[in-house]
Design a protein around this motif. Sequence first.
Motif, PDB file in Angstrom:
ATOM      1  N   ALA A  96       0.828  -1.201   0.000  1.00  0.00           N
ATOM      2  CA  ALA A  96       0.000   0.000   0.000  1.00  0.00           C
ATOM      3  C   ALA A  96       0.864   1.254   0.000  1.00  0.00           C
ATOM      4  O   ALA A  96       0.613   2.218  -0.732  1.00  0.00           O
ATOM      5  CB  ALA A  96      -0.923  -0.024   1.222  1.00  0.00           C
ATOM      6  N   LEU A  97       1.935   1.226   0.797  1.00  0.00           N
ATOM      7  CA  LEU A  97       2.850   2.367   0.862  1.00  0.00           C
ATOM      8  C   LEU A  97       3.483   2.651  -0.483  1.00  0.00           C
ATOM      9  O   LEU A  97       3.518   3.791  -0.956  1.00  0.00           O
ATOM     10  CB  LEU A  97       3.963   2.068   1.871  1.00  0.00           C
ATOM     11  CG  LEU A  97       3.706   2.490   3.311  1.00  0.00           C
ATOM     12  CD1 LEU A  97       4.832   2.007   4.189  1.00  0.00           C
ATOM     13  CD2 LEU A  97       3.607   4.000   3.393  1.00  0.00           C
ATOM     14  N   MET A  98       4.004   1.561  -1.116  1.00  0.00           N
ATOM     15  CA  MET A  98       4.679   1.745  -2.393  1.00  0.00           C
ATOM     16  C   MET A  98       3.720   2.263  -3.440  1.00  0.00           C
ATOM     17  O   MET A  98       4.068   3.110  -4.259  1.00  0.00           O
ATOM     18  CB  MET A  98       5.249   0.415  -2.863  1.00  0.00           C
ATOM     19  CG  MET A  98       6.501   0.061  -2.171  1.00  0.00           C
ATOM     20  SD  MET A  98       7.369  -1.102  -3.147  1.00  0.00           S
ATOM     21  CE  MET A  98       8.220   0.003  -4.173  1.00  0.00           C
ATOM     22  N   PHE A  99       2.499   1.727  -3.403  1.00  0.00           N
ATOM     23  CA  PHE A  99       1.506   2.155  -4.373  1.00  0.00           C
ATOM     24  C   PHE A  99       1.204   3.632  -4.183  1.00  0.00           C
ATOM     25  O   PHE A  99       1.091   4.396  -5.144  1.00  0.00           O
ATOM     26  CB  PHE A  99       0.240   1.305  -4.211  1.00  0.00           C
ATOM     27  CG  PHE A  99      -0.690   1.429  -5.361  1.00  0.00           C
ATOM     28  CD1 PHE A  99      -1.861   2.151  -5.257  1.00  0.00           C
ATOM     29  CD2 PHE A  99      -0.376   0.834  -6.567  1.00  0.00           C
ATOM     30  CE1 PHE A  99      -2.718   2.271  -6.322  1.00  0.00           C
ATOM     31  CE2 PHE A  99      -1.225   0.947  -7.640  1.00  0.00           C
ATOM     32  CZ  PHE A  99      -2.397   1.666  -7.523  1.00  0.00           C
ATOM     33  N   ALA A 100       1.076   4.034  -2.903  1.00  0.00           N
ATOM     34  CA  ALA A 100       0.807   5.441  -2.630  1.00  0.00           C
ATOM     35  C   ALA A 100       1.939   6.312  -3.133  1.00  0.00           C
ATOM     36  O   ALA A 100       1.726   7.359  -3.750  1.00  0.00           O
ATOM     37  CB  ALA A 100       0.604   5.631  -1.126  1.00  0.00           C
ATOM     38  N   ILE A 101       3.186   5.878  -2.894  1.00  0.00           N
ATOM     39  CA  ILE A 101       4.342   6.638  -3.373  1.00  0.00           C
ATOM     40  C   ILE A 101       4.289   6.772  -4.883  1.00  0.00           C
ATOM     41  O   ILE A 101       4.494   7.846  -5.446  1.00  0.00           O
ATOM     42  CB  ILE A 101       5.659   5.952  -2.951  1.00  0.00           C
ATOM     43  CG1 ILE A 101       5.820   6.015  -1.448  1.00  0.00           C
ATOM     44  CG2 ILE A 101       6.851   6.607  -3.622  1.00  0.00           C
ATOM     45  CD1 ILE A 101       7.048   5.287  -0.965  1.00  0.00           C
ATOM     46  N   ALA A 102       3.979   5.645  -5.551  1.00  0.00           N
ATOM     47  CA  ALA A 102       3.961   5.667  -7.017  1.00  0.00           C
ATOM     48  C   ALA A 102       2.908   6.645  -7.515  1.00  0.00           C
ATOM     49  O   ALA A 102       3.156   7.456  -8.396  1.00  0.00           O
ATOM     50  CB  ALA A 102       3.680   4.267  -7.551  1.00  0.00           C
ATOM     51  N   VAL A 103       1.704   6.563  -6.920  1.00  0.00           N
ATOM     52  CA  VAL A 103       0.613   7.388  -7.425  1.00  0.00           C
ATOM     53  C   VAL A 103       0.870   8.857  -7.141  1.00  0.00           C
ATOM     54  O   VAL A 103       0.593   9.727  -7.963  1.00  0.00           O
ATOM     55  CB  VAL A 103      -0.713   6.919  -6.779  1.00  0.00           C
ATOM     56  CG1 VAL A 103      -1.778   7.941  -6.973  1.00  0.00           C
ATOM     57  CG2 VAL A 103      -1.121   5.594  -7.369  1.00  0.00           C
ATOM     58  N   ALA A 145      11.532 -14.640  -5.092  1.00  0.00           N
ATOM     59  CA  ALA A 145      11.624 -13.361  -4.391  1.00  0.00           C
ATOM     60  C   ALA A 145      10.244 -12.888  -3.955  1.00  0.00           C
ATOM     61  O   ALA A 145      10.066 -12.411  -2.827  1.00  0.00           O
ATOM     62  CB  ALA A 145      12.280 -12.308  -5.281  1.00  0.00           C
ATOM     63  N   SER A 146       9.234 -13.041  -4.846  1.00  0.00           N
ATOM     64  CA  SER A 146       7.878 -12.616  -4.478  1.00  0.00           C
ATOM     65  C   SER A 146       7.369 -13.401  -3.281  1.00  0.00           C
ATOM     66  O   SER A 146       6.770 -12.830  -2.368  1.00  0.00           O
ATOM     67  CB  SER A 146       6.907 -12.838  -5.640  1.00  0.00           C
ATOM     68  OG  SER A 146       7.373 -12.246  -6.794  1.00  0.00           O
ATOM     69  N   SER A 147       7.614 -14.713  -3.280  1.00  0.00           N
ATOM     70  CA  SER A 147       7.132 -15.519  -2.154  1.00  0.00           C
ATOM     71  C   SER A 147       7.815 -15.107  -0.868  1.00  0.00           C
ATOM     72  O   SER A 147       7.180 -15.008   0.188  1.00  0.00           O
ATOM     73  CB  SER A 147       7.411 -17.001  -2.394  1.00  0.00           C
ATOM     74  OG  SER A 147       6.685 -17.464  -3.477  1.00  0.00           O
ATOM     75  N   ILE A 148       9.131 -14.860  -0.942  1.00  0.00           N
ATOM     76  CA  ILE A 148       9.870 -14.485   0.265  1.00  0.00           C
ATOM     77  C   ILE A 148       9.370 -13.162   0.791  1.00  0.00           C
ATOM     78  O   ILE A 148       9.131 -12.997   1.986  1.00  0.00           O
ATOM     79  CB  ILE A 148      11.376 -14.394  -0.022  1.00  0.00           C
ATOM     80  CG1 ILE A 148      11.896 -15.717  -0.534  1.00  0.00           C
ATOM     81  CG2 ILE A 148      12.124 -13.930   1.188  1.00  0.00           C
ATOM     82  CD1 ILE A 148      11.893 -16.782   0.485  1.00  0.00           C
ATOM     83  N   PHE A 206       0.834 -10.073  -2.719  1.00  0.00           N
ATOM     84  CA  PHE A 206       1.344  -8.741  -2.408  1.00  0.00           C
ATOM     85  C   PHE A 206       2.804  -8.612  -2.809  1.00  0.00           C
ATOM     86  O   PHE A 206       3.241  -7.558  -3.283  1.00  0.00           O
ATOM     87  CB  PHE A 206       1.191  -8.447  -0.911  1.00  0.00           C
ATOM     88  CG  PHE A 206      -0.209  -8.088  -0.525  1.00  0.00           C
ATOM     89  CD1 PHE A 206      -0.833  -8.692   0.539  1.00  0.00           C
ATOM     90  CD2 PHE A 206      -0.909  -7.141  -1.257  1.00  0.00           C
ATOM     91  CE1 PHE A 206      -2.135  -8.358   0.888  1.00  0.00           C
ATOM     92  CE2 PHE A 206      -2.203  -6.811  -0.917  1.00  0.00           C
ATOM     93  CZ  PHE A 206      -2.815  -7.420   0.150  1.00  0.00           C
ATOM     94  N   GLY A 207       3.569  -9.684  -2.608  1.00  0.00           N
ATOM     95  CA  GLY A 207       4.979  -9.632  -2.973  1.00  0.00           C
ATOM     96  C   GLY A 207       5.169  -9.370  -4.457  1.00  0.00           C
ATOM     97  O   GLY A 207       5.995  -8.542  -4.866  1.00  0.00           O
ATOM     98  N   THR A 208       4.387 -10.076  -5.283  1.00  0.00           N
ATOM     99  CA  THR A 208       4.497  -9.855  -6.727  1.00  0.00           C
ATOM    100  C   THR A 208       4.096  -8.438  -7.095  1.00  0.00           C
ATOM    101  O   THR A 208       4.746  -7.778  -7.919  1.00  0.00           O
ATOM    102  CB  THR A 208       3.593 -10.839  -7.484  1.00  0.00           C
ATOM    103  OG1 THR A 208       3.638 -12.097  -6.862  1.00  0.00           O
ATOM    104  CG2 THR A 208       4.017 -10.945  -8.920  1.00  0.00           C
ATOM    105  N   MET A 209       3.013  -7.938  -6.465  1.00  0.00           N
ATOM    106  CA  MET A 209       2.567  -6.586  -6.787  1.00  0.00           C
ATOM    107  C   MET A 209       3.601  -5.550  -6.351  1.00  0.00           C
ATOM    108  O   MET A 209       3.795  -4.532  -7.018  1.00  0.00           O
ATOM    109  CB  MET A 209       1.226  -6.291  -6.098  1.00  0.00           C
ATOM    110  CG  MET A 209       0.095  -7.153  -6.584  1.00  0.00           C
ATOM    111  SD  MET A 209      -0.257  -6.898  -8.316  1.00  0.00           S
ATOM    112  CE  MET A 209      -1.157  -5.368  -8.240  1.00  0.00           C
ATOM    113  N   ILE A 210       4.284  -5.825  -5.222  1.00  0.00           N
ATOM    114  CA  ILE A 210       5.325  -4.897  -4.776  1.00  0.00           C
ATOM    115  C   ILE A 210       6.411  -4.808  -5.830  1.00  0.00           C
ATOM    116  O   ILE A 210       6.842  -3.713  -6.213  1.00  0.00           O
ATOM    117  CB  ILE A 210       5.913  -5.347  -3.421  1.00  0.00           C
ATOM    118  CG1 ILE A 210       4.910  -5.107  -2.307  1.00  0.00           C
ATOM    119  CG2 ILE A 210       7.204  -4.620  -3.117  1.00  0.00           C
ATOM    120  CD1 ILE A 210       5.380  -5.586  -0.961  1.00  0.00           C
TER     121      ILE A 210
END
Lengths: 387, 374
Positions: A32-39, A294-297, A315-319
């Motif tokens: 959510a944080l990263m998405f907010a930063i991106a937007v 990496a996404s799973s981790i 969520f990992g993949t979306m990050i």
Amino acid sequence: MTAIQPDLRKKKRFERLTDAQLLTIISGVIFALMFAIAVLSIEELKRPGITFTTVLNSSCYLIILACALTVVMVGGGINISVGGVICLTCMACAKFLNESGIEDPTLLLWATFALAIGIGAVFGAFQGALISYLEIQPFIITLAGMFLARGLAMILSGGGNIKVDDANAFTKWMGDAEIKIQALGYQREKIRGGKVVAVFDVPAVLKWASIIAIVVVIVIYLVMRYTKFGRNIYAIGGNAQSATMLGVNVKLTRFNSYLLSGALSGLAGFVFMMLNGAKGSSGTGLRTEMDAIASSIIGGTLLSGGVGNVIGSFFGTMILGTLQSIIGFSGLQEAYWQQMASGVMLGIFVVMQSIILSVRGKGKMSLPKWLHLSKKKSGGAPDPSVI
Amino acid sequence: MNAFMKKLKGGVGGLAMPLVALGVLLLFNLIRCVVTGSWSFYEITIATDEKGSILSGSLISIIYSASALAILAMGMTLVTAACGGQDISVGAVGAIAGAFFVIMMHPQHEVQMSTLTSVAWPNVILGVLVAIVAAVVFSLFNGMLVACFKIQPMIATLILFSCGRSIAYYFLNNHLGVGSIKLDDPIIFAMGKVIPGVPIPTPIFVVILMGLLIWLIFKRTNLRLYTQAVGINQKAAQLNGINPVAVKLLSFVVLGVCVAVSSVVQASTLGTMATINQMDGWEMDAILAVAIGGNALGGGKFRLGGSILGAYTIATLTKTLYSMGVTSESIQAYKAIVIIAIMAAGSPVVRGWFVTVNNKIRTLTKSARMKEVD
């Protein structure tokens, strides 16, 4: 009883969260944080609906791959053949589409779908049998499986790529396989001479491939959580010997987890073709297995097994996808910045997870002496290895 | 003879697995030679050209081409034994080491240089030393994550696996303006291929040297004992006074040195140093060599000789497949099948079958054997 066991009702809500849940929640929060930063910070990404659907569309096959890997990693194994299986699936389906002679598009679609999942399942079963019944190390078998899958793909294609004729009904159908959602989109106005001349609807486009990915995540989550098979996988990942003593058929469960993982990789190959067109190429899916790990981790799955969640892998993949968008649009032109950023992100996550887990477990960190931190007291937190 | 047989069977299958694998491959080639009537696989000739004469033939070429992999496998064995996991960043760290090797040999900042020629001796030595230091630094980063933060080795090294080549490209590009560079210099030729006047290619000497060095270290210090102890049961080793963090970090240091030497040898042999391709996929080959060598991938006892034999087995397999006329697109599939066959034959379940069969034979022939004794 109360003298020996701490009274759990009096514990704070935080301490009753298991490790797995905490790691999943952290990955969700970071996303959510990263998405907010991106937007908020990048001009091209300022419409959240469109950004979300774009990231989802571009990484939907990775989501399915991450699910495939999570299933296996929770059981204590690993499957690095997933990228090779995608390549083999794409190649086989492309060849099938070229030579099958089936005219009816619906039949063709289902036949290709069945072929993709079938190839993946056969591969998964083969590897699962070797790992589970012959007790060979999963890393080596799936590594050899990756070479075998790519080799078979090469043999199928005779060394080059296979391109599917564009007039093929399947390709045509794939091109239209999307849903337009206006609610998540926006309206663009065409202004000429200071007056609004026309209004264009720019909808958010959600491809059917992404819908398949979301359905897969939900189904696998339900399987892992509410079926006996799913519970068994957690059990053998946590402690295989205890699971045997409890009556779990460890070998069969492990075999089934690899079978499921293989089938999911086949499905991921099919979804990959939905995104990129039906063609087989030798470089398909290269390095995707490491992205999926990496996404799973990042999503909170522990390599040692017993802990993990497909929601976290989602969520990992979306990050990782959001990170790629941020880097792509932020003006860093060099191709290597993306890889470096993914690596750094993974590093931060891994270190953070290790710190959180060890703080929860013992109340202090086991770092070398020259890196002192203040000691924390935790009054008897529950055993972190319980799911 | 008995002591030798015991040594062969000791450890995790001892040296039996790689020797059997190598033996089967060589036997297969022998049969093929007899059948086709041409002994070209087993021929060793002396090829002479203007630079001198060197031994050549399939066997020599196998040992020659597997040298860099053998050195890498040595380091990988140590890390696998101590940390119970695999280091998948060795290819990327090798690219970084190679980049520093090239940069140090041409210290002036230059734009868009494409071929490196006329290097001076001191620069070469400096290049090798700096490559070793760089590889050790990055390996220590991995080691810190594994030993101090207790992260699984495969996950910890995944970080450098993703961004190591980018780092190498960044350094090489910054200094020389290119991502790949040709190495065309007599000194480098001598390092990578053949020293003029010596009939054996140089990398073979490097392997022998590295092997001797590590053997000396094992003989004069406790490293082997401590590594195996930490790998088998870390807690017990710690209670016995061994510092597991130090042992693990040391194993990563040795791996760093091996990676740097392997990368320098590879770049010199190939004549090019490209950050994208340098040692691409070698981490998997190294892990395969360790596994074929009979070492447990979960840590514990290890046999360095097994890993070296494993590296040569992989090279023999590739050479055999090529000489059989297998097309280059099918090679991967055949290689995978043979590796699966080797691992299946060495698996505990299959070995259990052999023991059962062996016992049955002994019981059945017991009366016959006892009659002989009488």
